[in-house]
Design a protein around this motif. Structure first.
Motif, short mmCIF file in Angstrom:
data_model
loop_
_atom_site.label_atom_id
_atom_site.label_comp_id
_atom_site.label_asym_id
_atom_site.label_seq_id
_atom_site.Cartn_x
_atom_site.Cartn_y
_atom_site.Cartn_z
N LEU A 40 0.82 -1.22 0.00
CA LEU A 40 0.00 0.00 0.00
C LEU A 40 0.85 1.27 0.00
N SER A 41 2.13 1.14 -0.24
CA SER A 41 3.02 2.30 -0.16
C SER A 41 2.70 3.32 -1.26
N TRP A 42 3.00 4.56 -0.97
CA TRP A 42 2.62 5.65 -1.86
C TRP A 42 3.33 5.56 -3.21
N GLY A 43 4.56 5.06 -3.24
CA GLY A 43 5.29 4.96 -4.50
C GLY A 43 4.63 4.00 -5.47
N LEU A 44 4.13 2.88 -4.95
CA LEU A 44 3.41 1.94 -5.80
C LEU A 44 2.10 2.56 -6.27
N ALA A 45 1.43 3.28 -5.37
CA ALA A 45 0.16 3.91 -5.74
C ALA A 45 0.34 4.89 -6.89
N SER A 46 1.36 5.74 -6.80
CA SER A 46 1.59 6.73 -7.85
C SER A 46 1.93 6.05 -9.17
N GLY A 47 2.73 4.97 -9.10
CA GLY A 47 3.10 4.28 -10.32
C GLY A 47 1.93 3.58 -10.99
N LEU A 48 1.10 2.93 -10.20
CA LEU A 48 -0.03 2.20 -10.77
C LEU A 48 -1.10 3.14 -11.31
N GLU A 49 -1.18 4.32 -10.76
CA GLU A 49 -2.14 5.30 -11.27
C GLU A 49 -1.67 5.90 -12.60
N SER A 50 -0.37 5.86 -12.83
CA SER A 50 0.22 6.56 -13.98
C SER A 50 0.48 5.62 -15.14
N ASP A 51 -0.55 4.97 -15.62
CA ASP A 51 -0.46 4.15 -16.82
C ASP A 51 0.45 2.94 -16.62
N PHE A 52 1.06 2.49 -17.69
CA PHE A 52 1.97 1.34 -17.66
C PHE A 52 3.39 1.83 -17.91
N HIS A 53 4.37 1.17 -17.23
CA HIS A 53 5.77 1.48 -17.48
C HIS A 53 6.61 0.21 -17.37
N GLU A 54 7.69 0.20 -18.13
CA GLU A 54 8.54 -0.98 -18.13
C GLU A 54 9.14 -1.28 -16.77
N TRP A 55 9.21 -0.28 -15.91
CA TRP A 55 9.79 -0.49 -14.58
C TRP A 55 9.01 -1.51 -13.76
N ALA A 56 7.79 -1.81 -14.15
CA ALA A 56 7.03 -2.84 -13.43
C ALA A 56 7.79 -4.15 -13.42
N PHE A 57 8.50 -4.46 -14.50
CA PHE A 57 9.29 -5.69 -14.54
C PHE A 57 10.42 -5.67 -13.51
N ALA A 58 10.89 -4.48 -13.16
CA ALA A 58 12.02 -4.38 -12.25
C ALA A 58 11.65 -4.72 -10.81
N LEU A 59 10.39 -4.51 -10.42
CA LEU A 59 10.04 -4.69 -9.01
C LEU A 59 10.25 -6.11 -8.52
N PRO A 60 9.69 -7.15 -9.17
CA PRO A 60 9.96 -8.50 -8.67
C PRO A 60 11.42 -8.88 -8.77
N LEU A 61 12.11 -8.43 -9.83
CA LEU A 61 13.53 -8.75 -9.96
C LEU A 61 14.35 -8.11 -8.85
N LEU A 62 14.07 -6.84 -8.58
CA LEU A 62 14.78 -6.15 -7.49
C LEU A 62 14.53 -6.81 -6.14
N THR A 63 13.28 -7.14 -5.88
CA THR A 63 12.94 -7.74 -4.59
C THR A 63 13.59 -9.11 -4.44
N LEU A 64 13.58 -9.91 -5.49
CA LEU A 64 14.23 -11.22 -5.43
C LEU A 64 15.73 -11.07 -5.24
#
Length: 498
Positions: free
Chosen positions: A156-180
């Motif tokens: 529920l963090s604000w950074g995810l909220a802002s990103g999901l509200e703002s269309d689609f971006h390739e950085w979405a692929f980075a989140l699971p990779l970064l976390t892993l």
């Protein structure tokens, strides 16, 4: 060494080094039985993310930059050719704009669901999926209650909220990779951390520096025998950055100079650009005092660190934040400085993994641990109403909007495969079935078969034309032989008759 499953870590700080190996895992059946709720939490977040993104899109809130561009990229890959975007310009090669070949992975999904909505749902799945490794590692390191709190606060963090509200971006692929990668690094699995980091090089060119930062942390924290893994990872990250810039400049229509000119806000090409003094002194100012001025930059830094109560800074994993934060603060492009758009997507997994790592290293347990978790939850809840996730509890999100239905009815009059120019907020709805570009954008394909505009867009959202310029452009189109097919409720549809 880690605490047994389901208990809080109680090891003293000197025994929680990153080079230690995780305790043996229980059998797969037992792991699934104990962690099903983590997968359920990720599923619930995926549902919420999807509803938010699709709701924004259905209410004509998505934009031609960037959602329509990415739809056209994925359509290109699905058609078995290199990505082009009509929004960027006629047959513009997108590999001359950003190096994101990982988007080709969406092509099979586009075959099954050839819709712009597929990208939004895929992004929701990628972001929600990044919750799972974070929560699993937190559970092993600090116990199940901590995993629940950290997972929800991150989700529920604000950074995810802002990103999901703002269309689609390739950085979405980075989140699971970064976390892993970062959770593997926190657990002392250095080669796994490097292996998960390297695919980030296919997400976007600037992530080469993030991979290099991960390599530096691996080398810094590893024993002498394993330091080579980190150094090699860092070297690959830097080399990949240089190689991707060569690829980008070779694909860009303007070559090397054209690529860098198109990404320089001082050329005036980017909305929100701030003119700055050039030369050596200008660069020195941007990298010193300019990192904390204007005040908006300091506010963003506080927002990034506040959910972790600034404890993330006590973990060596916080070093991975440096590339993502530094390029934003040193940029001349004003939107990079704030909390809007997708620019904070990347930092959220880093700060939350660093938060867990800091708690683990301190040997925090019992009431001390719960105080930190309560503080994290309090800050997350305090920020929640100020960002996009709060829309899910607003009646307007679920209401029927007559103008939205009217817009879709008008757009259905445009045949598949037609060449179109449309308003900024209409382009994404046409990008999956027409050759659409932006009305009023200087590089758009001239003399399209159809033109559609919305004359009731609020003044603050008008771009690139204001109302006066748009009215003049419509009149000029009619003078060139376009006829009006529809004119009602603010929507105007014209077609070329000559």
């Amino acid at each position: 060494m880690q605490a047994p499953t389901g208990t809080a870590a109680t090891l003293p700080p000197q025994q929680t080094g990153i080079e230690e190996r995780a305790a043996p895992e229980p059998p797969p059946e037992e792991r699934l039985e104990r962690t099903w709720w983590i997968w359920a939490m990720a599923g619930a977040l995926f549902f919420g993310y999807s509803i938010l993104s699709l709701s924004v899109h259905d209410r004509l809130g998505s934009r031609s930059f960037d959602l329509a561009i990415f739809v056209q990229v994925v359509r290109s890959y699905a058609g078995w050719h290199l990505p082009v975007s009509e929004v960027k310009g006629p047959d513009f090669p997108v590999l001359g704009d950003h190096f994101s070949p990982i988007l080709a992975l969406l092509a099979p999904l586009y075959w099954l669901w050839p819709s712009v909505k597929m990208l939004l749902v895929a992004q929701a799945a990628l972001v929600a999926g990044s919750v799972v490794p974070l929560a699993l590692w937190t559970r092993r390191a600090l116990g199940a209650p901590a995993a629940a709190v950290v997972g929800v606060c991150y989700g529920l963090s604000w950074g995810l909220a802002s990103g999901l509200e703002s269309d689609f971006h390739e950085w979405a692929f980075a989140l699971p990779l970064l976390t892993l990668s970062l959770t593997a690094l926190g657990a002392g699995r250095l080669r796994a951390a490097a292996a998960w980091a390297l695919p980030l090089l296919l997400v976007k060119e600037d992530l080469g520096l993030t991979v290099a930062a991960i390599g530096v942390v691996i080398a810094w924290q590893a024993g002498r025998g394993n330091r080579r893994t980190g150094l090699v990872t860092a070297a690959i990250g830097v080399a990949a950055l240089g190689l991707s810039l060569l690829v980008l400049s070779s694909f860009h229509p303007g070559g090397f100079e054209g690529y860098f000119a198109s990404h320089n806000p001082n050329t005036g090409a980017a909305a929100g650009a701030v003119q700055s003094d050039g030369g050596f002194m200008g660069s020195v100012e941007r990298m010193t005092l300019g990192l904390i001025t204007p005040r908006e930059k300091v506010t963003t830094i506080l927002y990034i660190l506040a959910p972790t109560l600034f404890l993330a800074l006590r973990s060596p994993l916080a070093v991975v934040l440096v590339p993502s934060v530094l390029w934003r603060l040193s940029s001349d492009y004003a939107p990079h400085w704030g909390t809007s758009y997708h620019y904070s997507l990347l930092v959220m997994p880093i700060v939350f993994v660093a938060f867990v790592d800091a708690l683990r290293r301190r040997g925090t347990s019992g009431r001390g641990l719960y105080r930190y978790l309560a503080g994290c939850a309090a800050v997350t809840l305090l920020l929640l109403p100020h960002f996009a996730f709060w829309q899910l509890v607003k009646p307007d999100t679920w209401a029927n909007h007559p103008r939205t239905a009217e817009a879709h009815k008008v757009m259905e009059m445009i045949p598949d495969g037609a060449t179109v120019q449309a308003g900024h907020y209409l382009v994404p709805h046409l990008a999956d079935r027409t050759s659409v570009s932006l009305h009023g954008w200087g590089d758009s394909r001239p003399n399209p078969e159809w033109i559609m505009v919305d004359t009731e867009v609020p003044p603050a959202l008008q771009w690139p034309y204001n109302h006066m310029q748009q009215d003049r452009a419509v009149q000029e189109a009619r003078a060139r032989g376009y006829s009006v097919v529809y004119d009602k409720d603010g929507f105007i549809l014209l077609t070329r008759t000559g």
